[in-house]
Scaffold this active site. Structure first.
Site, PDB file in Angstrom:
ATOM      1  N   GLY A 302       0.766  -1.020  -0.072  1.00 48.53           N
ATOM      2  CA  GLY A 302       0.097   0.097  -0.034  1.00 48.53           C
ATOM      3  C   GLY A 302       0.907   1.142  -0.065  1.00 48.53           C
ATOM      4  O   GLY A 302       2.099   1.350  -0.656  1.00 48.53           O
ATOM      5  N   SER A 303       0.348   2.187   0.764  1.00 47.92           N
ATOM      6  CA  SER A 303       0.879   3.641   0.474  1.00 47.92           C
ATOM      7  C   SER A 303       2.286   3.864   1.262  1.00 47.92           C
ATOM      8  O   SER A 303       2.967   4.876   0.874  1.00 47.92           O
ATOM      9  CB  SER A 303      -0.069   4.746   1.106  1.00 47.92           C
ATOM     10  N   VAL A 304       2.807   2.763   1.826  1.00 39.68           N
ATOM     11  CA  VAL A 304       4.338   3.027   2.409  1.00 39.68           C
ATOM     12  C   VAL A 304       5.017   2.865   1.466  1.00 39.68           C
ATOM     13  O   VAL A 304       6.393   3.230   1.475  1.00 39.68           O
ATOM     14  CB  VAL A 304       4.547   1.698   3.418  1.00 39.68           C
TER      15      VAL A 304
END
Length: 568
Positions: A302-304
């Protein structure tokens, strides 16, 4: 005249005894034959049959006994024991020598903690053999109490048993050994040849009851196994496990993972997994607890991934930190897929895209790059490849082939979908941001000297991204709960839908946070993942970020890292 005859008769010489007859010769012959047979038998036993008879006698008194060798110790980086071998006694019996006396059998069964029925059934099963185990790996004291009963046919065998002082705290990393002290999981399995000792052998004399009479000589000395020094810091490991467990319980989650790496060397300082198990008592073991999720399981991050994808953007000459991207109206459609932001953020610079975690902003940037630029950057950061820690079952993750990536796939890669990574891979990739652009491969063993690192990001870009990551946890952002009192920290939140056979689950998430501290002189990189929190909150900033804050603050203080931020 008659008188004269009588006188003459009285003067005759005595009659001699008769010569020996046949019986005398017969007796003498028997004596000679018996002597010959005796001498022959003595000669046979003492000369001809002596080697055989001596070997048979020795076989009943001499024994070549194994000298057990203890397994090497596993310690943390400071020498604190994580796995040690303790002496134990295994009791065995020769069923054919066990007494028939019912009382003795009852007493023995009770001492072994067995019912008489199960004891008798076991003896009957091995009745035609000369060996059976009674109880394995007993403490020497407990075994001696049974030996003191002096039950015929019961014998001791010296062995070693593995003990793990940290219990469930580092169970999946260390792994376990079986009852024969052979590694079955984790590092115990990976380093079995190094840790295993080489048994010795000695010649002894025992009596008919198997008791030691005398030790004659040592044929071969036992060689203990080699020790293993891990990169783990036991203090940080305990603390990380405690905070992770607290978060899993508080958020009613299915489990969690935490990995902390040294930002200067790549050494793994802590690796915690939940669910876990107690390797010293495996009764009622949950099989899920055996998995070292940090190394063998993968997730869509995801956004990491956005800061890592952003490094490819900033290395492109067409972009800089002041580049503006219009994310209106907060959604976009690519290849029949709809991508959305939490809300319409309008125009954002590159720092704003990371602070707001804008999928739309990252997608616009990704589509303006060459087709493989982000893919190539991920490869440079070690994704889709083995981390080469040597851990059994280590995952390589998945990075799709760069050939014919669709527009939607290129966009998805930029915001952390369409690929899978392990927690250790993610932490290793973030070391490039903390180490002037050089990625550090993870090490589970303590290193004698720090690695130089593998160039993956331009140093100026890595430093720019450190500043952006710090602003991403500012007081007004979704990552604010990652802040640490007294220290400058940076990081990125992630909230990922869990996927299954039928696609993405509707209400099942993984909460993720990846961060670096302190920003002024990075010392640690930490990745936190909480699996399927069900207590209400599920965003990475609400669930995983607080774990990062607690763990990082405690770690920096334990490592004597001076504060670099004034109190707010």
């Amino acid at each position: 005249m008659s008188t004269q005859r009588r006188g003459v008769s009285s003067r005759q010489a005595p009659v001699a005894p008769p010569l020996p007859g046949g019986r005398f010769f017969f007796v003498m012959l028997l004596i000679v034959l018996a002597s010959a047979i005796l001498i022959g038998r003595i000669t046979l036993l003492q000369v001809i049959d002596r080697p055989f008879l001596q070997s048979q006698g020795d076989a009943r008194t001499l024994r070549n006994e194994v000298i057990p060798a203890h397994r090497g110790m596993i310690t943390d980086r400071n020498g604190e024991p994580l796995a040690i071998s303790t002496p134990v006694v295994t009791l065995w019996a020769n069923p054919q020598e066990l007494p028939d006396d019912a009382i003795q059998r009852i007493v023995l069964a009770q001492a072994l903690g067995m019912s008489l029925e199960s004891f008798e059934a076991r003896v009957a099963r091995y009745s035609e053999h000369e060996f059976m185990y009674l109880r394995r790996q007993m403490t020497p004291e407990a075994a001696q109490r049974i030996l003191d009963l002096r039950t015929p046919g019961v014998y001791p065998q010296r062995e070693y048993k593995r003990y793990y002082p940290a219990g469930e705290v580092a169970a999946q990393l260390l792994g376990v050994t079986n009852v024969d002290d052979v590694g079955q999981e984790g590092l115990e399995l990976a380093y079995q040849p190094h840790l295993a000792g080489r048994p010795g052998q000695r010649r002894i004399i025992k009596d008919r009851r198997g008791r030691l009479v005398r030790e004659l000589d040592v044929i071969r000395e036992a060689q203990p196994g080699g020790d293993l020094t891990l990169s783990i810091d036991q203090r940080l490991q305990y603390m990380a496990y405690r905070e992770l467990r607290s978060a899993v319980v508080e958020n009613k989650a299915d489990g969690g993972v935490l990995v902390m790496m040294d930002a200067r060397s790549g050494e793994v300082l802590a690796m915690a997994n939940l669910p876990s198990y107690n390797p010293n008592n495996r009764a009622g073991l949950d099989p899920r607890g055996l998995r070292n999720q940090a190394l063998v399981d993968v997730i869509e991050p995801g956004s990491v991934m956005k800061p890592l994808a952003m490094s490819a953007v900033l290395e492109n000459e067409g972009f800089d930190r002041d580049t503006i991207v219009d994310t209106s109206p907060g959604w976009m459609r690519i290849d029949e897929y709809t991508i959305r932001d939490f809300r319409n953020y309008g125009e954002l610079d590159l720092a704003g895209i990371l602070e707001k975690s804008s999928n739309i902003g990252m997608s616009h940037l990704a589509l303006e790059l060459d087709e493989t630029e982000i893919w190539e950057k991920y490869r440079q950061l070690g994704l889709g490849q083995s981390t080469e820690t040597g851990f059994p079952g280590e995952a390589t993750g998945h990075l799709p082939s760069p050939i014919r990536l669709s527009r939607s796939e290129r966009a998805a890669l930029s915001y952390g979908y369409g690929l899978s990574v392990s927690a250790v891979q993610l932490a290793s990739a973030y070391t490039a941001l903390a180490n002037d652009g050089k990625r550090l491969p993870p090490s589970l063993l303590r290193l004698s000297e720090s690695l130089q690192g593998i160039p993956a990001i331009e140093p100026r870009v890595a430093n720019d991204l450190l500043d952006i990551l710090e602003s991403s946890v500012a007081a007004y952002t979704g990552g604010r709960r990652a802040r640490v009192e007294g220290y400058r920290v940076g990081g990125k939140t992630g909230t990922v839908r869990k996927s299954g056979q039928g696609g993405y689950a509707k209400d099942a998430y993984r909460s993720v946070f990846a961060g670096i501290a302190p920003i002024s002189d990075p010392r640690i990189v930490t990745v936190v993942m909480i699996d399927h929190p069900k207590a209400g909150e599920f965003y990475g900033g609400a669930v995983a970020a607080p774990v990062f804050s607690n763990v990082t603050g405690n770690a920096l203080r334990l490592l004597d890292v001076p504060p670099d931020r004034e109190a707010d």
